[in-house]
Structure formats: C-alpha cells, structure tokens
Write a protein that holds these residues in place. Structure first.
Motif, PDB file in Angstrom:
ATOM      1  N   PRO A 154       0.813  -1.220   0.000  1.00 49.36           N
ATOM      2  CA  PRO A 154       0.000   0.000   0.000  1.00 49.36           C
ATOM      3  C   PRO A 154       0.849   1.273   0.000  1.00 49.36           C
ATOM      4  CG  PRO A 154      -0.819  -1.571   1.626  1.00 49.36           C
ATOM      5  CD  PRO A 154       0.474  -2.112   1.118  1.00 49.36           C
ATOM      6  N   ALA A 155       1.992   1.257   0.657  1.00 53.01           N
ATOM      7  CA  ALA A 155       2.827   2.467   0.705  1.00 53.01           C
ATOM      8  C   ALA A 155       3.331   2.794  -0.693  1.00 53.01           C
ATOM      9  CB  ALA A 155       3.999   2.253   1.667  1.00 53.01           C
ATOM     10  N   ARG A 156       3.751   1.771  -1.394  1.00 53.15           N
ATOM     11  CA  ARG A 156       4.234   1.971  -2.763  1.00 53.15           C
ATOM     12  C   ARG A 156       3.095   2.418  -3.680  1.00 53.15           C
ATOM     13  NH1 ARG A 156       8.206  -0.223  -6.052  1.00 53.15           N
ATOM     14  NH2 ARG A 156       7.863   0.668  -8.128  1.00 53.15           N
ATOM     15  N   ALA A 157       1.907   1.793  -3.510  1.00 50.70           N
ATOM     16  CA  ALA A 157       0.753   2.209  -4.304  1.00 50.70           C
ATOM     17  C   ALA A 157       0.455   3.680  -4.050  1.00 50.70           C
ATOM     18  CB  ALA A 157      -0.462   1.350  -3.952  1.00 50.70           C
ATOM     19  N   ALA A 158       0.525   4.088  -2.767  1.00 52.76           N
ATOM     20  CA  ALA A 158       0.249   5.477  -2.414  1.00 52.76           C
ATOM     21  C   ALA A 158       1.293   6.408  -3.038  1.00 52.76           C
ATOM     22  CB  ALA A 158       0.230   5.639  -0.897  1.00 52.76           C
ATOM     23  N   ALA A 159       2.542   6.004  -3.010  1.00 54.81           N
ATOM     24  CA  ALA A 159       3.601   6.846  -3.585  1.00 54.81           C
ATOM     25  C   ALA A 159       3.394   7.008  -5.086  1.00 54.81           C
ATOM     26  CB  ALA A 159       4.975   6.229  -3.293  1.00 54.81           C
ATOM     27  N   ASP A 160       3.033   5.909  -5.763  1.00 58.06           N
ATOM     28  CA  ASP A 160       2.800   5.975  -7.216  1.00 58.06           C
ATOM     29  C   ASP A 160       1.629   6.896  -7.534  1.00 58.06           C
ATOM     30  OD1 ASP A 160       4.858   4.219  -7.484  1.00 58.06           O
ATOM     31  OD2 ASP A 160       3.603   2.487  -8.024  1.00 58.06           O
ATOM     32  N   LEU A 161       0.541   6.728  -6.788  1.00 58.56           N
ATOM     33  CA  LEU A 161      -0.634   7.552  -7.059  1.00 58.56           C
ATOM     34  C   LEU A 161      -0.345   9.016  -6.717  1.00 58.56           C
ATOM     35  CD1 LEU A 161      -3.348   5.045  -5.894  1.00 58.56           C
ATOM     36  CD2 LEU A 161      -3.204   6.070  -8.168  1.00 58.56           C
ATOM     37  N   ARG A 162       0.494   9.231  -5.694  1.00 56.18           N
ATOM     38  CA  ARG A 162       0.852  10.613  -5.357  1.00 56.18           C
ATOM     39  C   ARG A 162       1.629  11.244  -6.509  1.00 56.18           C
ATOM     40  NH1 ARG A 162       1.439  14.059  -0.944  1.00 56.18           N
ATOM     41  NH2 ARG A 162       2.988  15.652  -1.466  1.00 56.18           N
ATOM     42  N   GLU A 163       2.548  10.470  -7.078  1.00 54.07           N
ATOM     43  CA  GLU A 163       3.307  11.042  -8.201  1.00 54.07           C
ATOM     44  C   GLU A 163       2.376  11.326  -9.384  1.00 54.07           C
ATOM     45  OE1 GLU A 163       7.030   9.246  -9.431  1.00 54.07           O
ATOM     46  OE2 GLU A 163       6.946  10.305 -11.372  1.00 54.07           O
ATOM     47  N   MET A 164       1.458  10.376  -9.656  1.00 54.03           N
ATOM     48  CA  MET A 164       0.514  10.597 -10.756  1.00 54.03           C
ATOM     49  C   MET A 164      -0.338  11.840 -10.491  1.00 54.03           C
ATOM     50  SD  MET A 164      -2.259   7.928 -12.379  1.00 54.03           S
ATOM     51  CE  MET A 164      -3.309   8.368 -13.774  1.00 54.03           C
ATOM     52  N   ALA A 165      -0.786  11.994  -9.238  1.00 53.51           N
ATOM     53  CA  ALA A 165      -1.625  13.142  -8.883  1.00 53.51           C
ATOM     54  C   ALA A 165      -0.828  14.442  -9.029  1.00 53.51           C
ATOM     55  CB  ALA A 165      -2.156  12.991  -7.460  1.00 53.51           C
ATOM     56  N   GLU A 166       0.429  14.403  -8.650  1.00 49.87           N
ATOM     57  CA  GLU A 166       1.289  15.586  -8.763  1.00 49.87           C
ATOM     58  C   GLU A 166       1.415  16.010 -10.234  1.00 49.87           C
ATOM     59  OE1 GLU A 166       2.493  17.286  -6.231  1.00 49.87           O
ATOM     60  OE2 GLU A 166       3.479  18.723  -7.582  1.00 49.87           O
ATOM     61  N   ARG A 167       1.625  14.992 -11.100  1.00 45.98           N
ATOM     62  CA  ARG A 167       1.722  15.279 -12.538  1.00 45.98           C
ATOM     63  C   ARG A 167       0.376  15.796 -13.073  1.00 45.98           C
ATOM     64  NH1 ARG A 167       5.533  11.531 -15.680  1.00 45.98           N
ATOM     65  NH2 ARG A 167       7.178  11.011 -14.191  1.00 45.98           N
ATOM     66  N   ALA A 168      -0.709  15.194 -12.598  1.00 43.13           N
ATOM     67  CA  ALA A 168      -2.035  15.636 -13.031  1.00 43.13           C
ATOM     68  C   ALA A 168      -2.272  17.081 -12.599  1.00 43.13           C
ATOM     69  CB  ALA A 168      -3.117  14.727 -12.450  1.00 43.13           C
ATOM     70  N   ALA A 169      -1.928  17.373 -11.353  1.00 40.85           N
ATOM     71  CA  ALA A 169      -2.186  18.712 -10.805  1.00 40.85           C
ATOM     72  C   ALA A 169      -1.434  19.775 -11.604  1.00 40.85           C
ATOM     73  CB  ALA A 169      -1.786  18.749  -9.330  1.00 40.85           C
ATOM     74  N   ALA A 170      -0.242  19.402 -12.097  1.00 39.67           N
ATOM     75  CA  ALA A 170       0.547  20.353 -12.883  1.00 39.67           C
ATOM     76  C   ALA A 170      -0.213  20.782 -14.144  1.00 39.67           C
ATOM     77  CB  ALA A 170       1.893  19.721 -13.266  1.00 39.67           C
TER      78      ALA A 170
END
Lengths: 629, 629
Positions: free
Chosen positions: A115-131
């Motif tokens: 789950p920690a890795r899943a969260a990190a991946d989704l956080r990176e995706m969200a960061e890219r999306a937010a940009a």
C-alpha cells in the motif's frame, strides 16, 4: 435529505453504437454528463477535440475519462512506463476537456502488495495531473489483485495525501462482495470522494468479473441494495455526479436512446427513494396506492369481438353494457370487468392493426390519478388521453413499455362510476352473479432484452416490487419469469421472457409481434366449482401429473379425483398455503385465462406446475368459434 | 481397451419437444437407450405403458427412470412418506418397463448428516425394489446437502450392502467440483456401478447448480476432462450404458433431431478417444493429418464473379486458371488458391441461390482422404461427391454443420495436382508472384445456438482443438468467439456467435441467412509491404487507436507511423511474439479479408484489436465495384 438531486451522468459503455450515437442518446434522455469509456474513444474516427465540441453542443459535461488500468505498485521498468502512459492519457483528457481520470486497482500478477508503494505511485501521478489542472480518482475493483475493498483504496488515497487524488466508489464493486459503505460517513470527508458510479445487478452466484462484465443493470432493475449505498455516499457529504456504469450484454445490443432513457429513469427513481415518500423535498410525487385492476381492454374488430364474447360467455361472463358513444362492450363477472373495443379509428383500432386481438389497455384503481400521472411524467413516461364523447369521464393513461395503455381510475372519486358515466348498463348487470372475485394477476410475455425495462417501469411508476427471477421449463426451451406485485398484493404482474421463439412465451411474442398480456388470472373462492359450472374449453392435464401429485403431497384420493376431473393443478407452500388453479386453452393461440383459488395466504403462482401447463399448451389446439350456419 | 463400445443412451431432458418427439429423435440418431426424465413423463398425456410400447417399437431400451429426489436420511414422518412415494414410482417404472431408478443425494435443509441412516433408508428402498425385480442407483449431486462426492455416495452404498443398490456416477457432478475418479478402479467393483451419466461443460465460475442446469454440453463441446473420467469408469470394470445427461438452454430450444445426432456423435468420438488412435480396437479411423487449406470456393453468379474477381485483383490475386468443363475460375496469389464457381445447376449454384455470394466450400489438405471420409461417415456426417467431367479428379467432401462442403484433398497423391487435372492453367500461373504464403485462418459467423455443434464437428471429424471462449466488443453488442486449430497450426478456424443481430457477426448471419465464412485471413511475411503494394480497399483505423498503442506498448515513433499509414493493427503476446494485421472492407457487407504477419511464434488472432476492427466495420461502407460505362 438534499434540496436538489445530484447531477446525473452515464458511462458511454452502457449504450450501443458509435461514440457520437451514445452521446446523443445520453443528451436526449436528459443526462447532464457522460463518462467517456476509453475503448469508445479509441474506436472513434476523429480527434478528442471533436468529442469535446460535440459534448458542449449537447450540453453534456464529460464527467470522467475511464478506465486507466494496472497502474499502481508495479516494479520497474513498468512503473516508469506507466508514468509515461499517464502523461499520454493526460494529453487526451485535456483535448477532451475533462479533468478527472479513473484509476482502477491493479489486477496484474506482477503488482506488489504494498500500500505504501501504491500510495507513492498515485501521489506522483496526482502531482503530474495537478501540474496540468487535472485530478485522479482511485477505485477498488472487486477483482483487484491486492486492493478490492473501498477501505483499502481509501487507506491508499489517505496515505498518498494529495489534493488532486480522491476516492472513487462503485456500488457494484462494493455490494457484489457483500460489503457495505458502513462507516464511510465518519471516515471519508465528502470532498475526498472524487466520483460515484452506480450499477445494480441480479443476484447471481458466479465469479464477480463475469458478473460485472455481463449482468450489471440500472438501479431498481436488479437485486442489490443500491439505495442504501447511495444514502451512505450522501451522508458522507459527496455532492458530485451519480453516474451509471453498467456492462450488460442486452443493453449493448439495444437501441441507445431506449437504454439511456431507462438509465435516467432509474436515477430519478433513486432520487425519490433517497428522499423518502414523506420528505417534502422528494422530487417525485409519491407512487399511487393501488386498489386492483378495474378492467382490461381488448382490441378487437367486430368479428373477433363476437368470437371473444363467445369465449367469455363460456367462461361465465355476461354482456353487461354498451359504451354510450363507441363500439365498445363491457363484459362482466363478479368483480371482473373486461372491455372489448372494436371502435374504428381509435387507439384500440391502431393496436388491433399492429398486433391483432390482444389486450391494449389495463386500468388500475389508484388513490389519486393526477398524482400518479405527474409521477409518471416525471419518470419520463409518455401519457395519453382518449377523445371523449359528451358527458364521458376522462381517464388519464400512461403508456407502458410494450406500447399498451395503463389507465388510472379513481374508484369513488365521484358519485358515478366510469361504467355509469360512459356505458349504457344492461338491466341487472351491476349485480351480475358469478364466482369470480377480481383479477388476480396479469401475466406478460416479453421479447428478449425487455425484462429490465419492464421491471424498472412498474417499480418506479407504480411501486410494484419484483420477486427474484426463476426459470420455467417449456418443452421448447426455458422461460425466465419474474413476478411483480404491489405491497398489498392487489396488483400482481408476472413477467416472462424466453430466448426461444418456440416456447409458449416466444410463440405469443411472435404472434402479436411484440410484448403484451399473455394471460389473465381471475380469483375465485372455489376453483373446482367454477370449472364444474362453466362450459369453457379448459386445458387438459395428463393423468401422470396426478399420479405424481399423490406421491409428492400425499393428497387423499377424493381430493385427487376432484382435481383430476376438473383438470385442476395444485400447489402447496412451506407454510401450508394451498393453490388450486386451471387454465383455458388459448384464444387463437394468443392469450388465455386462468382461474385461481388461493387458500391460507398462498402468495405465489404455482411455478411447480408451469412445466405441465406449457407442455399441455404445446399439445392443445387453440379455441376457435363454432362454425356458423 | 474394449472390444465393443458400451451401449449409448441419452436423457430425454437433453432434447426439445414432447416425450414422443424426444424418443423418436434419440432413435433416429442411433441411440440404443433413453433415460426417462420424470418431468417429461408427467407432462405426457398418456399412460406409461404407451411409452414402453413406443420404446420397444423404436428399438430403444429405457435405461433408467430419473430423478428420485430428497429421499434418504429424512426425519419422520417424511421418511415414511418417502417410502410410500418410492412405491408409487416403482409402479410407474414397472409400467414403463425399466428396472433402474436414480436417487440423487438429498438437498433438503431437513436432511440429516448421517451416512448410517442414509444407508439404512437406501437399503430399505432397495429391498422394496428387489421385491419387484427393480434396482436403485444412488448418485452424489454436486450441491447435495451432505453428500456431494462420489466417495461419500459409495460409502453409503457400501454400508447399505444390498444387491439391488448400486452407485451412479455423473461426470459433471464429479468434475465440476474439481474432483476426479482417481481410486475408483481399486475401490469400487465394476458391477456395483449401476449407471454412468456423461456431460461436459465450459469452465464457468458460477454456482454449480446454475452451471449444471443451464450450461452443460456434450462430451467434446466443453472443457472438462470427460475422457479421463470415462477411462476410470472403464478401468473399474463398468460395462453398462454411457448416457448423456445434459441440461442446456439452447439445446432445449433447438430441433431435437439435430441435438440427438450431436449427442450420439459426441459418444462415438469419445469411444475413439478412449481407444486411442494407435490401439487396433479403435472404432474410428484416425483423424486426418492436416496440411492446411488447399483452396476456398466462393459461390457466385457471372456478375458477382466479375465483381469478386475485381476485388481480388486489387488485393493482388491473378486469374490463374479456368476449369476444363465448368464455369469455374481459379484465382491465385503465392500459396493461396481461391475458386470462383458460377457453374449453373451445380451445388455452388444452389448455395448461391440460398445464401448469395459466399464461401460454399473449403478444401483441406489431408494425408488420406479415404480414411478421413470413413471417419466422417462413422461420425454420422453426410458426405458428397460432385459430378465429374472426363478425366477430372474426384474430390470427396464432408458436409459441415452450416451446409457448406469440406473437400478432402491429398496433395501429391498422384503426379498431377487437382489444378493440373481439372483446370486449364494460364501460362505462368503456377509461379504467380505474390507476398501471400497461405490461408492463415478462416473465421466463421454462426447463428445463436450453433457454437457447440460446430466445435464438436470440427473436433471429432478433423481433430481441431478448441481454445477457451472469449468475448469481443462490437459497438452493437458482444461477440463470443472460440478459436479452433489443429495441433500443427496449419488449419485455424475462429468461430464467432452473437446474440445481437446488429453486430458484424449478426449482420453477416442475417445477410446470408445462415452460418458461414465471415472472413479469410492470409499470411504474409511483411504486412506493411503488402498493404503498401496493393490497391485493395482497406478498413480505416482511427488515429486514437495509435495514440493508445503508443501508450500501451511504448512503440517507437517510426514503427507507429508505419502502422498508422497502412491502417495496420498491432498486438504483442506475453512471450514477445508480435502480430501485425490489416483488414479489407467487406465485399457487399458480407465477407472480408485480412492479411496477417506473425512474428516470433505469435499464435493468437489479435483479439485486443477486435473492438477497433468491428467499430471501423460499423462505419465503413462495403466495397462496391466501380460503375461500368
């Protein structure tokens, strides 16, 4: 509960046709938004910008782009590749003009249970999306490899802790696993729920993936507790769209506009269930309180009318009245009214031309016809009024999915009944003696793919509740049956459908070129006396059936002999309720009649006898009038 | 393994119609016996003695009466009632003239989990049966309340220890639970096995009761290890009938004679699998060793022949020969031969009249045409020979379930090929240049309910093996697909069926009023070069597809541009095999062609691209010849 309902949206995958076909159908049914299912865009021959422009023209929001699969918690190099893939899909989303993408939980064998890795991946995706001003929603697929419950998905979203990442809830993925949304409201802030998808389904015991891909249906058509699900979503404070995502083989093959209208109807109905009938904010008038079937109307011409009158006479009906201005007869027995309409240039005449002799209208007793009509209109139903003669009573009607009319009759709304106002009643007709009490049930035969639409219509408009589906064995194939009834049991309506065109159900649908009333059952306090006292041509039941009855129920010999003599069928329920019933042969291989005697609260329809009945029908010759000299 | 095969029997529940219809169909298909399914007797209007007489007239043994349900281990008073019920059914059996009844394990909530009690009850029933010269067989239902494995049923039979009580085995009930018959031969003496029922089924993950009641099929049509099951039964020494008991919604709605013949074919095929191809006692000639598709023959008239010739020219085919005595052309490219038959008063002309321009025959290269023909005849197939001109080579043929012919060609059986013997070959035609290597696969579109029959036919007659079923998304509904191929991969035949008449598959079946060849794929070493060098009207693939390809596979930009330019589709398997393919538009909204390039052992058909292809087909206008001046 809410002052205004949530926006209504539908996924393009619910509907048939090209992407423009689907969007046009959604808009014309009144949806405010569509989910763009990726495969529908891939197969579309035109740039995403064109779809954006089309959505704007149609007044549709593109609520979400979906699905983005197998993203989170992958080992390298797939992880890096998935980020590249996300960037490419962000390009598409920006061209489409939607800001939200659905990521469903990973099903790949290579996905890590981390789950920690899943969260990190989704956080990176969200960061890219937010940009790019975009957002990501994460949903637990019921068959996700490691994540299949909403609580797991929420745990990952919470850990990722990014404003551009939210939780997506789907009723099917939650309810199909026997899970609920209990606790959602306390744990998940409403503004962290990015999107909500709704789908109902029949209760099938099969692998959840196949169930999901083929048998979902719209809220109110299936058997899942969708209303409870939606209520929890609202309690949590979610205020985004409620969006239908339904994979259904028959819907995908049906006209998109019809399915889109059914979908919208299901969400309007759901709004009213969520509001509750007694809450003032309820967006729909309450369903009618039903008092039974006031009459059934048969479309005939003059010749068929004579023949059907003869058939009814044999059953004990008497001609009780003649319409004041039209070529319409009232036949009556006890509490049962049958109307034979051969008026040229009427709705019935149009029905007769298309379908031949058959039921063209059903009249239901309702507490308030005006309210019932408003409810039907709010549920996207078309309504209808017949032209009137001088002094005749207007009877509003709703058009059923088979094109027949459902009249809404208020008994006792005025001093005079509709019969007194519209008919010349024959002397003594009001007291016509007879052993029939009322219309017990009205069974419909449907064409394939029509069951869900009929269930939703009668549930939403009239408050009939569907029983679980069951299979009935016809010698030429299976018939699937679902009985609907109002809570009081005054209106009962079994719906039958068969794949085969050779079954009794299939032959009827072929004969009338459509769906319609296949048989009408009348209740009587004494079925044996009824058949003994009537000249009607009854369906012959083979002796082997009675041999088996004796073995199954241990009936005494006299009862058995009475049943056999009257060609009566028998059933007994687990609580000791008994059912004695008999069928007429068909009128011209079309509809037929049944008399039923319910003892001690028997509430079913004798399904155990359906096989014997259908085999007898396959053998029986339909009734034809005696030749005239 | 056995010198003579076991007697073959079929349960009446497999077939549609009345009980006499079913018995007549079973007899005409060549069965030696029938199981009488009780419901079929109950619905029959006539005494059991009449059924006995009819069976005698038809030469059918009544192998068993079934099922007797919910008998054993019930508390009083049900126990006593069940004994009375048994006596009544014994009366029926004696009237029918059968000595064996099937008791299936109890499913009632009230049933006790008490093998000793179950054994005592069955012993009493067997004692009563024996008093009348009857026998009882006990079978474990897969969803029995306490008894659902054959070992449990055997334990009870062994405890009951009565000569009139035996064990009944059913392949579905055993295999559906993942169980096997391992150990049967050591534990259960062959003469204690009272009866064996066989049913196959597709592998579905659903509750076993629904699976059993709706989706069983005949041995060889499904995916269960039926041969292993039957082998264990034989090893145990069982020598009674092998009897089909198949509940299938589509079979119940299909003509009884066709289904009965399929059933008998499945048991004949099973005999040969049990014997093994190398065992001398094998009752069937070995299946042919296939060498690929020698030619495909299209039924046309003169005008359609010209149009199709024009279409083929654009694809790079050349007119390579003219038949010596008939109006038949050979078109050729590389290793692919297409025959256009417009001969009046021929089988092709009859096909053209019924179905319009379409494939009327497929020629397979076989090692031994005579053996292949004998095998087909032993499998109840009809065979066919065309009338011959002087000096022409006879080519025997088998009729496929869609009515088309499958010619059996022995390449190199003599010095001259069929082309040299029957055709005037045009100069240089034998060396016609071209980038096509061979017919890669021949895809069929089937009407609903035909899949199982086609699978069994090609598996039994030609040794093609079916792949698991898959769903393909057409914009107008789902298409179910099952690919069949011979072990060498030289003959490949995807079979498609769709419920909807609006899908590409459904439209084809409507257009030709039957099943048939929907598309033909040719293999090429370089698909991009092929489409670049041809004038054929190819199906246009939308740009969005290539955007997604890039995201999914990370293809480099040059390859992607090449694919997009040629409207080529791309797939990659898990082992790195690649598939590049392109489609023509349809010839008159009927059949179409595909070119495929297989790299690095890719063995599938690009199913991931089927949705894009079918959406493009729904948009595309079929090819029509240029107007002539």
């Amino acid at each position: 509960m809410l002052e205004t309902p949530l926006p209504k949206s539908i996924a393009t995958v619910c509907l048939s046709g090209s992407l423009p076909d689907k969007m046009e159908a959604a808009a014309s049914a009144g949806f405010q938004g569509v989910e763009i299912f990726e495969q529908d865009l891939l197969t579309h021959d035109g740039p995403p910008e064109g779809i954006r422009a089309m959505a704007e023209d149609l007044g549709l929001a593109i609520t979400i782009f979906q699905p983005f699969r197998d993203f989170e918690a992958m080992p390298e190099p797939q992880r890096r590749r998935n980020m590249d893939r996300a960037e490419r899909k962000f390009d598409v989303m920006q061209a489409l003009g939607t800001d939200l993408v659905l990521v469903c939980s990973n099903v790949q064998p290579a996905a890590m249970d981390d789950p920690a890795r899943a969260a990190a991946d989704l956080r990176e995706m969200a960061e890219r999306a937010a940009a790019r001003g975009l957002r990501v929603g994460y949903e637990a697929l019921a068959w996700g490899r490691h994540v299949n419950r909403w609580r797991q998905a929420w745990d990952i979203v919470r850990r990722a802790d990014h404003r551009a990442l939210g939780l997506i809830l789907d009723s099917f993925h939650t309810l199909s696993l026997g899970d609920t949304l209990d606790g959602l409201a306390g744990e998940v802030p409403g503004d962290r729920i990015a999107f909500v998808q709704l789908a109902d389904a029949p209760r099938l015991s099969m692998d959840v993936l196949s169930w999901s891909r083929h048998f979902r249906d719209f809220p109110g058509q299936g058997e899942l507790p969708i209303a409870e699900f939606a209520r929890e979503v609202l309690r949590a404070g979610y205020r985004g769209p409620l969006s239908l995502e339904v994979f259904n083989d028959e819907f995908r093959a049906a006209p998109a506009r019809r399915i889109a209208r059914d979908g919208h109807r299901s969400l309007i109905w759901l709004d009213s269930v969520l509001a509750g009938p007694s809450v003032p904010a309820s967006p729909l008038p309450a369903p009618p309180v039903l008092g039974g079937v006031e009459f059934l109307e048969f479309a005939v011409d003059e010749a068929k009318g004579r023949e059907l009158g003869g058939f009814l006479s044999n059953l004990g009906f008497r001609l009780a009245g003649q319409h004041r201005s039209k070529s319409v007869e009232l036949w009556r027995q006890g509490g049962v009214n049958l109307v034979l309409n051969s008026e040229p240039d009427s709705a019935a005449a149009g029905h007769f031309e298309l379908h031949g002799a058959s039921v063209c209208a059903t009249a239901l007793r309702v507490d308030d016809a005006t309210r019932a009509l408003s409810r039907a209109e709010a549920l996207l139903c078309s309504t209808w009024r017949e032209r009137l003669g001088e002094g005749e009573r207007p009877i509003p009607a709703v058009r059923a999915p088979d094109g027949t009319l459902i009249y809404l009759v208020e008994p006792g709304a005025e001093g005079r009944s509709i019969w007194e106002s519209d008919f010349h009643l024959l002397p003594g007709a009001a007291e016509a003696p007879g052993a029939l009490e009322r219309v017990d049930h009205v069974a419909h035969a449907l064409a394939q793919g029509q069951m869900e639409g009929f269930v939703l219509f009668h549930r939403a408009v009239f408050g009939l509740e569907p029983a679980p589906p069951m299979d009935l064995p016809d010698p030429q194939g299976l018939v699937q049956s679902r009985a609907m009834a109002d809570p009081s049991g005054r209106v009962r309506m079994p719906l039958n459908v068969s794949e085969s065109r050779q079954t009794a159900t299939g032959r009827f649908v072929s004969a009338i070129a459509g769906a319609g009333v296949h048989h009408v059952a009348f209740s009587t306090p004494d079925a044996a006396a009824f058949v003994a006292g009537r000249a009607a041509p009854m369906l012959t039941i083979p002796g082997n059936y009675y041999e088996d009855l004796a073995a199954r129920f241990g009936l005494d010999d006299r009862l058995l002999a009475d049943l056999e003599r009257g060609h009566l069928l028998y059933d007994r329920d687990a609580r000791g309720g008994e059912f004695v019933h008999a069928y007429t042969v068909s009128f011209e291989d079309r509809f037929f009649f049944e008399v039923v005697e319910r003892r001690a609260g028997y509430a079913d329809y004798g399904a155990a006898n359906a096989g014997v009945r259908m085999a007898a029908q396959a053998r029986a010759r339909p009734w034809l009038p005696a030749p005239r000299d």
